[in-house]
Structure formats: structure tokens, C-alpha cells
Write a protein that holds these residues in place. Structure first.
Motif, PDB file in Angstrom:
ATOM      1  N   ASP A 127       0.848  -1.184   0.000  1.00 43.30           N
ATOM      2  CA  ASP A 127       0.000   0.000   0.000  1.00 43.30           C
ATOM      3  C   ASP A 127       0.893   1.247   0.000  1.00 43.30           C
ATOM      4  O   ASP A 127       1.685   1.446   0.929  1.00 43.30           O
ATOM      5  CB  ASP A 127      -0.883  -0.020   1.249  1.00 43.30           C
ATOM      6  CG  ASP A 127      -1.867   1.133   1.312  1.00 43.30           C
ATOM      7  OD1 ASP A 127      -1.732   2.078   0.516  1.00 43.30           O
ATOM      8  OD2 ASP A 127      -2.743   1.095   2.188  1.00 43.30           O
ATOM      9  N   PRO A 128       0.800   2.125  -1.020  1.00 46.54           N
ATOM     10  CA  PRO A 128       1.673   3.310  -1.068  1.00 46.54           C
ATOM     11  C   PRO A 128       1.565   4.186   0.179  1.00 46.54           C
ATOM     12  O   PRO A 128       2.537   4.855   0.549  1.00 46.54           O
ATOM     13  CB  PRO A 128       1.186   4.060  -2.316  1.00 46.54           C
ATOM     14  CG  PRO A 128       0.533   3.019  -3.162  1.00 46.54           C
ATOM     15  CD  PRO A 128      -0.067   2.039  -2.201  1.00 46.54           C
ATOM     16  N   ALA A 129       0.413   4.171   0.822  1.00 44.55           N
ATOM     17  CA  ALA A 129       0.238   4.998   2.013  1.00 44.55           C
ATOM     18  C   ALA A 129       1.132   4.551   3.163  1.00 44.55           C
ATOM     19  O   ALA A 129       1.406   5.333   4.083  1.00 44.55           O
ATOM     20  CB  ALA A 129      -1.230   4.973   2.452  1.00 44.55           C
ATOM     21  N   LYS A 130       1.611   3.296   3.116  1.00 49.12           N
ATOM     22  CA  LYS A 130       2.456   2.784   4.191  1.00 49.12           C
ATOM     23  C   LYS A 130       3.940   3.074   3.975  1.00 49.12           C
ATOM     24  O   LYS A 130       4.750   2.899   4.898  1.00 49.12           O
ATOM     25  CB  LYS A 130       2.252   1.271   4.346  1.00 49.12           C
ATOM     26  CG  LYS A 130       0.841   0.879   4.769  1.00 49.12           C
ATOM     27  CD  LYS A 130       0.726  -0.621   4.974  1.00 49.12           C
ATOM     28  CE  LYS A 130      -0.691  -1.018   5.342  1.00 49.12           C
ATOM     29  NZ  LYS A 130      -1.142  -0.445   6.626  1.00 49.12           N
ATOM     30  N   MET A 131       4.328   3.483   2.769  1.00 55.38           N
ATOM     31  CA  MET A 131       5.740   3.640   2.453  1.00 55.38           C
ATOM     32  C   MET A 131       6.456   4.662   3.345  1.00 55.38           C
ATOM     33  O   MET A 131       7.553   4.390   3.844  1.00 55.38           O
ATOM     34  CB  MET A 131       5.911   4.023   0.980  1.00 55.38           C
ATOM     35  CG  MET A 131       5.424   2.972   0.004  1.00 55.38           C
ATOM     36  SD  MET A 131       6.380   1.460   0.060  1.00 55.38           S
ATOM     37  CE  MET A 131       5.967   0.772  -1.542  1.00 55.38           C
ATOM     38  N   ASN A 180      20.367  -6.389   7.472  1.00 57.43           N
ATOM     39  CA  ASN A 180      19.272  -7.295   7.136  1.00 57.43           C
ATOM     40  C   ASN A 180      17.924  -6.595   7.229  1.00 57.43           C
ATOM     41  O   ASN A 180      17.040  -6.817   6.389  1.00 57.43           O
ATOM     42  CB  ASN A 180      19.327  -8.514   8.047  1.00 57.43           C
ATOM     43  CG  ASN A 180      20.497  -9.414   7.725  1.00 57.43           C
ATOM     44  OD1 ASN A 180      20.435 -10.228   6.818  1.00 57.43           O
ATOM     45  ND2 ASN A 180      21.593  -9.271   8.460  1.00 57.43           N
ATOM     46  N   LEU A 181      17.753  -5.747   8.223  1.00 55.10           N
ATOM     47  CA  LEU A 181      16.532  -4.952   8.363  1.00 55.10           C
ATOM     48  C   LEU A 181      16.290  -4.106   7.116  1.00 55.10           C
ATOM     49  O   LEU A 181      15.191  -4.104   6.545  1.00 55.10           O
ATOM     50  CB  LEU A 181      16.655  -4.050   9.591  1.00 55.10           C
ATOM     51  CG  LEU A 181      15.599  -2.955   9.744  1.00 55.10           C
ATOM     52  CD1 LEU A 181      14.299  -3.555  10.230  1.00 55.10           C
ATOM     53  CD2 LEU A 181      16.094  -1.867  10.712  1.00 55.10           C
ATOM     54  N   GLN A 182      17.320  -3.401   6.688  1.00 56.25           N
ATOM     55  CA  GLN A 182      17.176  -2.492   5.553  1.00 56.25           C
ATOM     56  C   GLN A 182      16.825  -3.240   4.271  1.00 56.25           C
ATOM     57  O   GLN A 182      15.938  -2.815   3.520  1.00 56.25           O
ATOM     58  CB  GLN A 182      18.459  -1.680   5.378  1.00 56.25           C
ATOM     59  CG  GLN A 182      18.712  -0.707   6.517  1.00 56.25           C
ATOM     60  CD  GLN A 182      20.086  -0.065   6.451  1.00 56.25           C
ATOM     61  OE1 GLN A 182      20.997  -0.534   5.760  1.00 56.25           O
ATOM     62  NE2 GLN A 182      20.259   1.034   7.178  1.00 56.25           N
ATOM     63  N   GLN A 183      17.488  -4.364   4.031  1.00 56.81           N
ATOM     64  CA  GLN A 183      17.202  -5.101   2.801  1.00 56.81           C
ATOM     65  C   GLN A 183      15.847  -5.787   2.860  1.00 56.81           C
ATOM     66  O   GLN A 183      15.136  -5.867   1.852  1.00 56.81           O
ATOM     67  CB  GLN A 183      18.295  -6.128   2.515  1.00 56.81           C
ATOM     68  CG  GLN A 183      18.132  -6.842   1.183  1.00 56.81           C
ATOM     69  CD  GLN A 183      18.004  -5.876   0.020  1.00 56.81           C
ATOM     70  OE1 GLN A 183      18.882  -5.039  -0.208  1.00 56.81           O
ATOM     71  NE2 GLN A 183      16.910  -5.970  -0.723  1.00 56.81           N
ATOM     72  N   ALA A 184      15.462  -6.274   4.037  1.00 53.94           N
ATOM     73  CA  ALA A 184      14.151  -6.919   4.163  1.00 53.94           C
ATOM     74  C   ALA A 184      13.030  -5.943   3.810  1.00 53.94           C
ATOM     75  O   ALA A 184      12.081  -6.298   3.092  1.00 53.94           O
ATOM     76  CB  ALA A 184      13.968  -7.469   5.573  1.00 53.94           C
ATOM     77  N   PHE A 185      13.134  -4.709   4.300  1.00 52.33           N
ATOM     78  CA  PHE A 185      12.114  -3.710   3.976  1.00 52.33           C
ATOM     79  C   PHE A 185      12.211  -3.271   2.522  1.00 52.33           C
ATOM     80  O   PHE A 185      11.179  -3.010   1.873  1.00 52.33           O
ATOM     81  CB  PHE A 185      12.234  -2.505   4.908  1.00 52.33           C
ATOM     82  CG  PHE A 185      11.397  -2.624   6.151  1.00 52.33           C
ATOM     83  CD1 PHE A 185      10.070  -2.228   6.166  1.00 52.33           C
ATOM     84  CD2 PHE A 185      11.933  -3.141   7.320  1.00 52.33           C
ATOM     85  CE1 PHE A 185       9.296  -2.340   7.312  1.00 52.33           C
ATOM     86  CE2 PHE A 185      11.169  -3.268   8.473  1.00 52.33           C
ATOM     87  CZ  PHE A 185       9.842  -2.862   8.472  1.00 52.33           C
ATOM     88  N   ALA A 186      13.426  -3.182   1.971  1.00 50.48           N
ATOM     89  CA  ALA A 186      13.573  -2.826   0.562  1.00 50.48           C
ATOM     90  C   ALA A 186      12.904  -3.859  -0.331  1.00 50.48           C
ATOM     91  O   ALA A 186      12.222  -3.512  -1.312  1.00 50.48           O
ATOM     92  CB  ALA A 186      15.057  -2.685   0.209  1.00 50.48           C
ATOM     93  N   THR A 187      13.070  -5.137  -0.004  1.00 52.06           N
ATOM     94  CA  THR A 187      12.435  -6.202  -0.779  1.00 52.06           C
ATOM     95  C   THR A 187      10.923  -6.131  -0.650  1.00 52.06           C
ATOM     96  O   THR A 187      10.183  -6.272  -1.634  1.00 52.06           O
ATOM     97  CB  THR A 187      12.945  -7.571  -0.315  1.00 52.06           C
ATOM     98  OG1 THR A 187      14.362  -7.627  -0.518  1.00 52.06           O
ATOM     99  CG2 THR A 187      12.279  -8.702  -1.074  1.00 52.06           C
ATOM    100  N   LEU A 188      10.435  -5.907   0.566  1.00 51.39           N
ATOM    101  CA  LEU A 188       8.998  -5.789   0.806  1.00 51.39           C
ATOM    102  C   LEU A 188       8.393  -4.680  -0.045  1.00 51.39           C
ATOM    103  O   LEU A 188       7.377  -4.884  -0.730  1.00 51.39           O
ATOM    104  CB  LEU A 188       8.759  -5.496   2.290  1.00 51.39           C
ATOM    105  CG  LEU A 188       7.315  -5.252   2.707  1.00 51.39           C
ATOM    106  CD1 LEU A 188       6.577  -6.564   2.884  1.00 51.39           C
ATOM    107  CD2 LEU A 188       7.258  -4.429   3.997  1.00 51.39           C
ATOM    108  N   ASP A 189       9.018  -3.515  -0.013  1.00 51.79           N
ATOM    109  CA  ASP A 189       8.438  -2.346  -0.667  1.00 51.79           C
ATOM    110  C   ASP A 189       8.567  -2.392  -2.184  1.00 51.79           C
ATOM    111  O   ASP A 189       7.778  -1.753  -2.896  1.00 51.79           O
ATOM    112  CB  ASP A 189       9.093  -1.075  -0.132  1.00 51.79           C
ATOM    113  CG  ASP A 189       8.706  -0.777   1.317  1.00 51.79           C
ATOM    114  OD1 ASP A 189       7.704  -1.353   1.789  1.00 51.79           O
ATOM    115  OD2 ASP A 189       9.397   0.023   1.974  1.00 51.79           O
TER     116      ASP A 189
END
Length: 266
Positions: A127-131, A180-189
Motif C-alpha cells: 500500500d503506497p500509504a504505508k511507504m 538485514n533490516l534495511q534489505q528486508a524492507f527494501a524487498t517488501l516495498d
């Protein structure tokens, strides 16, 4: 500790073993294989239960580094793990992020998937609103660590309000590595929208969703369920984003009924 060195990764996994039909459990963002302990305990007598830690998570994570990856890479990891363990076909049980990779496994390796259990997940992009909120959390966490306010926010988003087991997961989150945190969120988004491909998935599917999920609205999950040709829909009243962990009894009951409808392994 069991690790499978496959697909260029060193994947941690747990396997109850035996030659029973297989269930493979794939966890959500910031979680790990332990979130499926209630399901492994419930199903291990009749199913071979395999749970694993995905890239950037749990014991699979390498501190200080996590190369860019997509959920298609994670789908390939899952199939490589099946190959390593000698499993031809499995029922894939995926919660949130685990559902993203399970859906992509069904699209790219359909012969390996017997059925899907999709828990609080979706086929759409984020959801773009969550970015903006994601970016703010990652930046703050990266700069100063996970403070109590953020930990409480994660608790409400993932586990809901007042779940008695939340303290354990807050301790786990305190130890999450920044890379790992940063890449996990990058993959999610960055993931793609696969909504228009749901009709290609012909295996039976059980879609389970908590009515109080703050991370993925029930409407988004219902759209996925409606687009899957052979899906059943089950709501877990009062549950948040991880009902298999916080409300295991109704989730296990729904899974038991669904698994009982599957044709014999062949």
C-alpha cells in the motif's frame, strides 16, 4: 543446528522428518521459523513439518550483510530446500511475506506445490500509504536501535493488542541486524503486483485472515482469495496480522479441515 547450503544461501531449517506428506512453513517480515511452533506441534504427527528462516531473518541472516533479493529469489530458495530434503511436492503455508514467496513459488514452480495456506497476505504491491512509515521506521531503527516506542508499534501491527507472548518477540526484534533490516524492507516495498496472475494458480488454497489486521486489510486478502480459482476464505475474529501465533486454535482447526479435503499424495 541444521543448515542447507543451497542456491547460494545458507538456510536454517527445522524438519520433523519421515516420509509423510510435507507442510512447508514460511514466516513473515521480522519473524522467523519459531512463529509456526503452534502449527508444527499440531500437525507433526501426521505431516512432515518443515519450517525455515528466509533471507535476512533468524539464523539464516548474516550480520552486517544482506545482498539485494526479491521474493522470486526466496521462492527459488524454498524449492532448493525441497530438493535438498528430497521433497517432491509440498503444501506451502505462508504468513504475510511468507505468502508472497509461496504465491511466487506456485507461479514459477507449480509442479512442486500441492496446495497453499495463505495467512494474512496479499497479491498486490505494498500500500503506497504505508511507504513513508516504513522509511521512517527503518531510518530511526538503523540510527538508534529499536526503542520501546517502536517495539510497541511493531507489537500492535504484527501481534495485535495485549498478546501474552509479545515480550519474546520484542527481545528478538532488539537483535535484528541493521543491514538485514534495511534489505528486508527494501524487498517488501519493491515487490511486484501479481494480482492479475492469480488465475494461473490452479491448486487448492486456504486464505486465512485476522479481522483486526493493521498491516494488510482483509479487503486486500479477500481480493486475492476471490481471484484464486480454488480458494476458501476463513476469517479469524479479533486476530491481528499473525493469527497462527496469537490465535492458533481456530487457525489450526481451519487448516485441519482444509488439509483433510486434499486428494491423496500422488
Amino acid at each position: 543446528m541444521p543448515f542447507a547450503t543451497v542456491n547460494g544461501q545458507r538456510l536454517f531449517y527445522e524438519d520433523t522428518g519421515g516420509n509423510r506428506p510435507a507442510l512447508v512453513f514460511s514466516h513473515g517480515l521480522l519473524m522467523d521459523h519459531r512463529m509456526f511452533a503452534p502449527q508444527v506441534a499440531a500437525f507433526r504427527d501426521h505431516w512432515r513439518c518443515i519450517s525455515w528462516d528466509e533471507r535476512g531473518h533468524g539464523a539464516t541472516a548474516t550480520p552486517g550483510q544482506c545482498a539485494p533479493f526479491s521474493y522470486y529469489d526466496s521462492a527459488n530458495d524454498l524449492v532448493a530446500l525441497l530438493d535438498y530434503l528430497g521433497v517432491e511436492r509440498a503444501v506451502l503455508v505462508g504468513m504475510s511475506q511468507g505468502g508472497y514467496l509461496s504465491l511466487r513459488t506456485a507461479l514459477t514452480h507449480p509442479a512442486r506445490v500441492r496446495a497453499l495456506v495463505l495467512i494474512d497476505t496479499q497479491a498486490m504491491k505494498e500500500d503506497p500509504a504505508k511507504m513513508p512509515a516504513h522509511a521512517a521506521v527503518v531510518a530511526r531503527w538503523s540510527q538508534q536501535g529499536l526503542d520501546d516506542e517502536m517495539a510497541t508499534g511493531l507489537e500492535r501491527t504484527i501481534l495485535g493488542d495485549g498478546w501474552e507472548g509479545a515480550a519474546q518477540w520484542k527481545r528478538i526484534w532488539q537483535g535484528v541486524d541493521v543491514a538485514n533490516l534495511q534489505q528486508a524492507f527494501a524487498t517488501l516495498d519493491a515487490r511486484d503486483d501479481i494480482s492479475d496472475r492469480m488465475g494461473d494458480i490452479q491448486v487448492p488454497a486456504l486464505v486465512i485472515h485476522g479481522t483486526q489486521d493493521r498491516a494488510i486489510t482483509p479487503e486486500r486478502a479477500r481480493a486475492m482469495a476471490d481471484a484464486l480459482p480454488r480458494a476458501q476464505w476463513v476469517e479469524i475474529e479479533g486476530a491481528g496480522h499473525a493469527p497462527n501465533l496469537t490465535h492458533p486454535a481456530p487457525v489450526n482447526a481451519a487448516m485441519q479441515t482444509f488439509l483433510g479435503t486434499l486428494a491423496p499424495q500422488g
